[in-house]
Scaffold this motif. Structure first.
Motif, PDB file in Angstrom:
ATOM      1  N   ALA A  40       0.834  -1.210   0.000  1.00 16.02           N
ATOM      2  CA  ALA A  40       0.000   0.000   0.000  1.00 16.02           C
ATOM      3  C   ALA A  40       0.868   1.259   0.000  1.00 16.02           C
ATOM      4  O   ALA A  40       0.536   2.254  -0.646  1.00 16.02           O
ATOM      5  N   PHE A  41       1.993   1.214   0.694  1.00 12.81           N
ATOM      6  CA  PHE A  41       2.932   2.336   0.728  1.00 12.81           C
ATOM      7  C   PHE A  41       3.553   2.545  -0.649  1.00 12.81           C
ATOM      8  O   PHE A  41       3.756   3.673  -1.090  1.00 12.81           O
ATOM      9  N   VAL A  42       3.848   1.457  -1.348  1.00 13.11           N
ATOM     10  CA  VAL A  42       4.466   1.545  -2.662  1.00 13.11           C
ATOM     11  C   VAL A  42       3.494   2.145  -3.676  1.00 13.11           C
ATOM     12  O   VAL A  42       3.907   2.865  -4.587  1.00 13.11           O
ATOM     13  N   LEU A  43       2.209   1.889  -3.514  1.00 13.20           N
ATOM     14  CA  LEU A  43       1.238   2.428  -4.472  1.00 13.20           C
ATOM     15  C   LEU A  43       1.154   3.953  -4.438  1.00 13.20           C
ATOM     16  O   LEU A  43       0.863   4.568  -5.452  1.00 13.20           O
ATOM     17  N   HIS A  49       5.886   8.806   4.721  1.00 11.68           N
ATOM     18  CA  HIS A  49       7.211   8.441   5.211  1.00 11.68           C
ATOM     19  C   HIS A  49       7.076   7.298   6.204  1.00 11.68           C
ATOM     20  O   HIS A  49       6.078   7.194   6.913  1.00 11.68           O
ATOM     21  N   ALA A  50       8.094   6.470   6.255  1.00 14.95           N
ATOM     22  CA  ALA A  50       8.152   5.393   7.242  1.00 14.95           C
ATOM     23  C   ALA A  50       9.021   5.870   8.395  1.00 14.95           C
ATOM     24  O   ALA A  50      10.159   6.269   8.205  1.00 14.95           O
ATOM     25  N   VAL A  51       8.454   5.855   9.592  1.00 14.74           N
ATOM     26  CA  VAL A  51       9.184   6.286  10.779  1.00 14.74           C
ATOM     27  C   VAL A  51       9.163   5.158  11.803  1.00 14.74           C
ATOM     28  O   VAL A  51       8.274   4.313  11.813  1.00 14.74           O
ATOM     29  N   ILE A 116       3.435   7.257   7.913  1.00 21.50           N
ATOM     30  CA  ILE A 116       2.710   8.480   8.272  1.00 21.50           C
ATOM     31  C   ILE A 116       2.778   9.472   7.120  1.00 21.50           C
ATOM     32  O   ILE A 116       3.629   9.364   6.241  1.00 21.50           O
ATOM     33  N   GLN A 117       1.870  10.455   7.150  1.00 21.79           N
ATOM     34  CA  GLN A 117       1.922  11.520   6.163  1.00 21.79           C
ATOM     35  C   GLN A 117       2.894  12.577   6.603  1.00 21.79           C
ATOM     36  O   GLN A 117       3.059  12.819   7.788  1.00 21.79           O
TER      37      GLN A 117
END
Length: 118
Positions: A40-43, A49-51, A116-117
């Motif tokens: 879902a993050f790749v789409l 961002h991944a934190v 997160i955004q």
């Protein structure tokens, strides 16, 4: 739409198929959920961002991340690196290549990360 044409859809499909295959076994279900999260993050990686979550599960997260790499996810990180290098060869592809470079970290060590955004 351009992101999906420049490797986003291929990478996301890889994560979703890998997640389905991992969810076949009981042991692989947590790793399958990680694949779905990353897919879902790749789409839509722009603006996200991944934190680190900052949880106190240090040794368990390390073990999960080591098992994650052993399930073949090193190939996913290498594919992001390859797509990123190819896309950065052109001026138009640089923003997309940078997104692939951003995805390398979360594809290698997803446990303990939250999307997160910005």
């Amino acid at each position: 739409m351009i992101w999906l044409m420049f490797g986003g859809i291929i990478a996301a499909l890889g994560y979703f198929i890998g997640g389905l295959l991992l969810c076949v076994t009981v042991i692989g279900i947590p790793f399958g959920f990680q694949c779905f999260k990353i897919g879902a993050f790749v789409l839509r990686p722009f603006g996200l961002h991944a934190v680190s979550t900052g949880t106190s599960m240090g040794c368990l997260l390390l073990l999960l991340n080591i098992l994650w790499i052993c399930t073949g996810r090193l190939a996913a990180a290498i594919s992001h690196l390859t797509f990123g290098c190819i896309l950065c060869l052109t001026i138009i592809g640089i923003p997309f290549g940078l997104q692939h470079f951003k995805l390398i970290e979360v594809s290698l060590v997803p446990s303990g990360k939250q999307i997160i955004q910005k």
